[in-house]
Design a protein around this motif. Structure first.
Motif, mmCIF file in Angstrom:
data_model
loop_
_atom_site.group_PDB
_atom_site.id
_atom_site.type_symbol
_atom_site.label_atom_id
_atom_site.label_comp_id
_atom_site.label_asym_id
_atom_site.label_seq_id
_atom_site.Cartn_x
_atom_site.Cartn_y
_atom_site.Cartn_z
ATOM 1 N N GLU A 137 0.815 -1.214 0.000
ATOM 2 C CA GLU A 137 0.000 0.000 0.000
ATOM 3 C C GLU A 137 0.848 1.262 0.000
ATOM 4 O O GLU A 137 0.581 2.207 -0.740
ATOM 5 C CB GLU A 137 -0.910 0.002 1.232
ATOM 6 N N LEU A 138 1.883 1.284 0.812
ATOM 7 C CA LEU A 138 2.662 2.510 0.985
ATOM 8 C C LEU A 138 3.789 2.638 -0.033
ATOM 9 O O LEU A 138 4.067 3.735 -0.519
ATOM 10 C CB LEU A 138 3.244 2.553 2.403
ATOM 11 N N SER A 139 4.418 1.513 -0.375
ATOM 12 C CA SER A 139 5.626 1.591 -1.195
ATOM 13 C C SER A 139 5.501 0.928 -2.557
ATOM 14 O O SER A 139 6.480 0.864 -3.303
ATOM 15 C CB SER A 139 6.807 0.974 -0.440
ATOM 16 N N GLY A 140 4.325 0.432 -2.881
ATOM 17 C CA GLY A 140 4.113 -0.120 -4.207
ATOM 18 C C GLY A 140 4.804 -1.446 -4.462
ATOM 19 O O GLY A 140 5.070 -1.798 -5.614
ATOM 20 N N PHE A 141 5.097 -2.206 -3.397
ATOM 21 C CA PHE A 141 5.699 -3.527 -3.590
ATOM 22 C C PHE A 141 4.739 -4.420 -4.378
ATOM 23 O O PHE A 141 3.516 -4.321 -4.226
ATOM 24 C CB PHE A 141 5.965 -4.200 -2.240
ATOM 25 N N SER A 142 5.295 -5.299 -5.176
ATOM 26 C CA SER A 142 4.481 -6.359 -5.759
ATOM 27 C C SER A 142 4.165 -7.364 -4.648
ATOM 28 O O SER A 142 4.840 -7.385 -3.604
ATOM 29 C CB SER A 142 5.230 -7.060 -6.891
ATOM 30 N N LEU A 143 3.144 -8.180 -4.855
ATOM 31 C CA LEU A 143 2.818 -9.183 -3.835
ATOM 32 C C LEU A 143 3.968 -10.156 -3.637
ATOM 33 O O LEU A 143 4.211 -10.633 -2.522
ATOM 34 C CB LEU A 143 1.541 -9.930 -4.230
ATOM 35 N N ASN A 144 4.706 -10.438 -4.709
ATOM 36 C CA ASN A 144 5.853 -11.338 -4.599
ATOM 37 C C ASN A 144 6.950 -10.718 -3.746
ATOM 38 O O ASN A 144 7.535 -11.377 -2.869
ATOM 39 C CB ASN A 144 6.386 -11.680 -5.988
ATOM 40 N N ASP A 145 7.243 -9.424 -3.995
ATOM 41 C CA ASP A 145 8.251 -8.736 -3.185
ATOM 42 C C ASP A 145 7.813 -8.642 -1.723
ATOM 43 O O ASP A 145 8.628 -8.761 -0.800
ATOM 44 C CB ASP A 145 8.513 -7.336 -3.732
ATOM 45 N N ALA A 146 6.515 -8.419 -1.514
ATOM 46 C CA ALA A 146 6.002 -8.326 -0.148
ATOM 47 C C ALA A 146 6.191 -9.646 0.588
ATOM 48 O O ALA A 146 6.553 -9.674 1.768
ATOM 49 C CB ALA A 146 4.520 -7.944 -0.171
ATOM 50 N N ASP A 147 5.985 -10.753 -0.112
ATOM 51 C CA ASP A 147 6.167 -12.057 0.518
ATOM 52 C C ASP A 147 7.642 -12.330 0.781
ATOM 53 O O ASP A 147 8.011 -12.913 1.801
ATOM 54 C CB ASP A 147 5.579 -13.159 -0.366
ATOM 55 N N ASN A 148 8.502 -11.885 -0.127
ATOM 56 C CA ASN A 148 9.946 -12.049 0.087
ATOM 57 C C ASN A 148 10.421 -11.213 1.272
ATOM 58 O O ASN A 148 11.319 -11.627 2.017
ATOM 59 C CB ASN A 148 10.715 -11.658 -1.179
ATOM 60 N N LEU A 149 9.822 -10.033 1.452
ATOM 61 C CA LEU A 149 10.128 -9.208 2.622
ATOM 62 C C LEU A 149 9.736 -9.951 3.903
ATOM 63 O O LEU A 149 10.498 -9.984 4.877
ATOM 64 C CB LEU A 149 9.379 -7.878 2.541
ATOM 65 N N ARG A 150 8.569 -10.556 3.890
ATOM 66 C CA ARG A 150 8.118 -11.325 5.048
ATOM 67 C C ARG A 150 9.103 -12.448 5.386
ATOM 68 O O ARG A 150 9.463 -12.643 6.547
ATOM 69 C CB ARG A 150 6.736 -11.921 4.759
ATOM 70 N N LYS A 151 9.541 -13.157 4.368
ATOM 71 C CA LYS A 151 10.481 -14.255 4.586
ATOM 72 C C LYS A 151 11.808 -13.746 5.145
ATOM 73 O O LYS A 151 12.383 -14.345 6.050
ATOM 74 C CB LYS A 151 10.720 -14.999 3.273
ATOM 75 N N ALA A 152 12.294 -12.639 4.586
ATOM 76 C CA ALA A 152 13.576 -12.092 5.033
ATOM 77 C C ALA A 152 13.504 -11.639 6.487
ATOM 78 O O ALA A 152 14.446 -11.843 7.262
ATOM 79 C CB ALA A 152 13.980 -10.918 4.133
ATOM 80 N N MET A 153 12.383 -11.047 6.870
ATOM 81 C CA MET A 153 12.227 -10.590 8.251
ATOM 82 C C MET A 153 12.160 -11.786 9.193
ATOM 83 O O MET A 153 12.752 -11.779 10.278
ATOM 84 C CB MET A 153 10.963 -9.746 8.385
ATOM 85 N N GLY A 154 11.420 -12.809 8.787
ATOM 86 C CA GLY A 154 11.276 -13.981 9.632
ATOM 87 C C GLY A 154 12.592 -14.705 9.857
ATOM 88 O O GLY A 154 12.838 -15.263 10.928
ATOM 89 N N LYS A 155 13.460 -14.681 8.842
ATOM 90 C CA LYS A 155 14.733 -15.394 8.937
ATOM 91 C C LYS A 155 15.882 -14.489 9.381
ATOM 92 O O LYS A 155 17.026 -14.920 9.464
ATOM 93 C CB LYS A 155 15.063 -16.022 7.583
#
Length: 251
Positions: A137-155
């Motif tokens: 919503e704020l930065s225009g990430f694609s859904l794929n990039d958003a999911d990769n961000l989630r994975k990176a934060m979790g790990k």
């Protein structure tokens, strides 16, 4: 592709046995798929902390949290199951959530575009889905990039997070966000986003927790009889004292 996890829960046959106990007495058993999720008496029981026998809400630590938070809606119940983990408890996220719910701390949002995303959690980042939606919503990430961000934060991978940091800030500023606000939003995501829990998982557990709480509220004898029947197969009789005391109090 759809990934599905099937968990074997002893609570499900306990619910079935509880309903059977109700019918044996000639009473009308509720349809647990149709019970209201805003029943005041059920939330009164939850807020009291008398949650022995209630799915996921039995431990001493959870009971302390539930009496502090005092959930009065289903969204709060979902949040409790996501918050009661080492990360949120140690990071201060839980204290922030509780204080904001009860008006001891102002509810603020990093950016107005995040109000619909963080509104149900009083402006706190609690779920992985919120981190993903915020980046879209704020930065225009694609859904794929958003999911990769989630994975990176979790790990906890800092080198990948650095890449996403630049992408997040550039996207937010491009969408008209003030640079300082964009940085503050990203800092909040880094601070709490790594502790985010999967909301869909927490919601599924919250439904089962609520159903057990509902039966204990309206049919305590029938429900606890079913609960103790199954617990007798899993625990020593000496472990029952707390349950038996609870039955005496709520009889």
């Amino acid at each position: 592709l759809l990934k599905m996890d099937f968990l074997g829960l002893r609570t499900l046959p306990i619910l079935s046995r509880g309903l059977a106990n109700i019918r044996k007495l000639g009473l009308e058993a509720p349809d647990l798929d149709e019970i209201p999720l805003d029943d005041p008496k059920t939330y009164k029981l939850l807020m009291s902390g008398e949650t022995q026998g209630i799915f996921q809400l039995e431990s001493e630590g959870m009971r302390k949290l539930i009496t502090r938070l005092k959930p009065d809606c289903f969204e709060d119940l979902i949040a409790i199951l996501a918050l009661y983990r080492p990360g949120p408890l140690e990071s201060g996220m839980v204290d922030m959530f509780v204080d904001r719910k009860h008006g001891r701390e102002a509810i603020t949002f990093p950016h107005d575009s995040l109000i619909p995303i963080l509104g149900d959690t009083y402006g706190c980042l609690v779920y992985q889905e919120q981190v993903m939606l915020a980046s879209v919503e704020l930065s225009g990430f694609s859904l794929n990039d958003a999911d990769n961000l989630r994975k990176a934060m979790g790990k906890k991978k800092p080198e990948i997070m650095q890449k996403f940091s630049a992408q997040f800030l550039e996207g937010a500023i491009k969408n008209g966000c003030d640079p300082d606000v964009a940085q503050n939003t990203w800092d909040n995501i880094i601070k709490f986003g790594g502790y985010g829990f999967n909301k869909s998982h927490s919601t599924g557990y919250a439904i089962v927790a609520y159903q057990t709480a509902f039966l204990k509220t309206y049919f305590p004898a029938q429900y606890m009889a079913a609960f103790l029947t199954f617990e007798s197969q899993a625990q020593k009789v000496s472990d029952w004292s707390a349950y038996l005391e609870d039955c005496k109090r709520t009889a």
